[in-house]
Motif scaffolding. Structure first.
Motif, short mmCIF file in Angstrom:
data_model
loop_
_atom_site.label_atom_id
_atom_site.label_comp_id
_atom_site.label_asym_id
_atom_site.label_seq_id
_atom_site.Cartn_x
_atom_site.Cartn_y
_atom_site.Cartn_z
N ASP A 1 2.17 -11.00 9.97
CA ASP A 1 0.95 -11.66 9.81
C ASP A 1 -0.42 -11.25 8.90
O ASP A 1 -1.27 -11.50 8.92
CB ASP A 1 0.48 -12.64 10.63
CG ASP A 1 -0.31 -14.13 10.37
OD1 ASP A 1 0.22 -14.21 9.25
OD2 ASP A 1 -1.15 -14.59 11.13
N SER A 2 0.13 -9.78 8.55
CA SER A 2 -1.20 -9.05 7.62
C SER A 2 -0.61 -8.83 6.22
O SER A 2 0.65 -9.06 5.73
CB SER A 2 -0.99 -7.56 8.34
OG SER A 2 -1.46 -7.70 9.59
N GLU A 3 -1.72 -8.91 5.45
CA GLU A 3 -1.33 -8.72 4.09
C GLU A 3 -0.73 -7.42 3.72
O GLU A 3 -0.01 -7.37 2.63
CB GLU A 3 -2.71 -8.85 3.00
CG GLU A 3 -3.27 -10.08 3.49
CD GLU A 3 -4.63 -10.31 2.63
OE1 GLU A 3 -4.70 -9.72 1.71
OE2 GLU A 3 -5.46 -11.40 2.96
N SER A 4 -0.71 -6.37 4.34
CA SER A 4 -0.45 -5.21 4.12
C SER A 4 -0.33 -4.29 5.31
O SER A 4 -0.99 -4.42 6.54
CB SER A 4 -0.96 -4.43 2.97
OG SER A 4 -2.23 -3.81 3.69
N ARG A 5 0.49 -3.27 5.52
CA ARG A 5 0.68 -2.19 6.38
C ARG A 5 -0.60 -1.34 6.69
O ARG A 5 -0.83 -1.23 7.78
CB ARG A 5 2.13 -1.41 6.37
CG ARG A 5 3.24 -2.39 6.91
CD ARG A 5 4.46 -1.30 6.55
NE ARG A 5 5.73 -2.25 6.98
CZ ARG A 5 7.01 -1.75 6.54
NH1 ARG A 5 7.26 -0.95 5.73
NH2 ARG A 5 7.91 -2.44 6.87
N ASP A 6 -1.26 -1.37 5.58
CA ASP A 6 -2.46 -0.66 5.56
C ASP A 6 -3.47 -1.13 6.49
O ASP A 6 -4.32 -0.53 7.29
CB ASP A 6 -3.07 -0.21 4.14
CG ASP A 6 -2.32 0.76 3.46
OD1 ASP A 6 -1.30 1.30 4.04
OD2 ASP A 6 -2.60 1.05 2.22
N ASN A 7 -3.55 -2.59 6.44
CA ASN A 7 -4.35 -3.30 7.38
C ASN A 7 -4.23 -3.29 8.63
O ASN A 7 -5.02 -2.92 9.58
CB ASN A 7 -4.35 -4.83 6.91
CG ASN A 7 -5.00 -5.19 5.65
OD1 ASN A 7 -5.41 -4.44 4.88
ND2 ASN A 7 -4.85 -6.48 5.16
N VAL A 8 -2.86 -3.10 9.01
CA VAL A 8 -2.47 -2.90 10.45
C VAL A 8 -3.10 -1.61 11.09
O VAL A 8 -3.57 -1.36 12.01
CB VAL A 8 -1.13 -3.04 10.67
CG1 VAL A 8 -0.52 -2.68 11.87
CG2 VAL A 8 -0.31 -4.42 10.13
N ILE A 9 -2.71 -0.49 10.20
CA ILE A 9 -3.24 0.83 10.38
C ILE A 9 -4.62 1.01 10.61
O ILE A 9 -5.21 1.69 11.45
CB ILE A 9 -2.79 1.66 9.19
CG1 ILE A 9 -1.24 1.75 9.50
CG2 ILE A 9 -3.36 3.19 9.59
CD1 ILE A 9 -0.37 2.69 8.16
#
Length: 209
Positions: free
Chosen positions: A51-59
């Motif tokens: 449910d994140s736009e990108s993995r960078d947002n998770v990081i």
């Protein structure tokens, strides 16, 4: 509505996946170098980034700099290790008999995608393969999917993109193709795809209709 004449797929989490041990090992290595205590829960959150736009947002949410994270991650990534841990989702076997053009748009490099698909016996079923780069843009940018549609010589309204994360569905919506959310594990998502399925076998009904 136009009949679907072509399908484009995300790779990791959609067609293939990796064993938990590999995901946990990679995150442990990165965390050790950067001073974070990453575990399997972090690995799953990053790998699927549902449910994140990108993995960078998770990081970033972890308080870690994405550029530093990926620099270390790429230093440790080993294709032989990844190949040994990769498996084909059982429902992906149906794609062998699905008689429409099929492409791939993935953040995995072209060479690695080629090797991974060959290893699971699926390489011959996908053409073209578009590996996202800084030049093509990364999902949810529409450009990689648009490049794939053009290469397939189809119109956007004739194509659907199948993926397992929010960034996949947003990329499809941004590109003007239909979006199909493959949701094997009953995970909610913050947008409304054109179709939501729990097995790739259900693509047969979507394409035939």
């Amino acid at each position: 509505m136009e009949r679907i004449k072509g399908l484009i797929f995300d790779l990791d989490g959609t067609i293939i996946d990796n064993d938990d041990d590999y995901m946990e090992l990679m995150l442990h290595r990165v965390g050790r170098d950067l001073g974070y205590d990453f575990n399997l829960c972090h690995a799953r959150e990053l790998w699927y980034a549902i449910d994140s736009e990108s993995r960078d947002n998770v990081i970033k949410r972890w308080g870690c700099d994405p550029d530093k994270f990926w620099t270390v991650f790429n230093r440790y990534e080993n294709i032989d290790e990844k190949l040994r841990s990769t498996y084909l989702h059982e429902d992906a076997a149906i794609l062998k008999g699905l008689d429409v053009p099929k492409g791939i748009v993935t953040h995995t490099s072209y060479d690695h995608t080629d090797m991974l698909l060959k290893m699971v016996g699926m390489r011959q079923y996908f053409n073209p393969i578009i590996a996202c780069t800084e030049d093509t843009g990364y999902k949810p940018s529409p450009l990689p999917i648009i490049y794939c549609v053009v290469d397939m010589k189809l119109k956007p309204e004739e194509v659907a993109y199948v993926g397992d994360t929010l960034s996949d569905i947003m990329a499809a919506q941004n590109a003007g193709v239909r979006s199909i959310y493959i949701n094997r594990f009953k995970r909610p998502i913050r947008t409304t795809p054109d179709y939501e399925i729990d097995s790739l076998e259900k693509l047969l009904d979507i394409v035939s209709n």
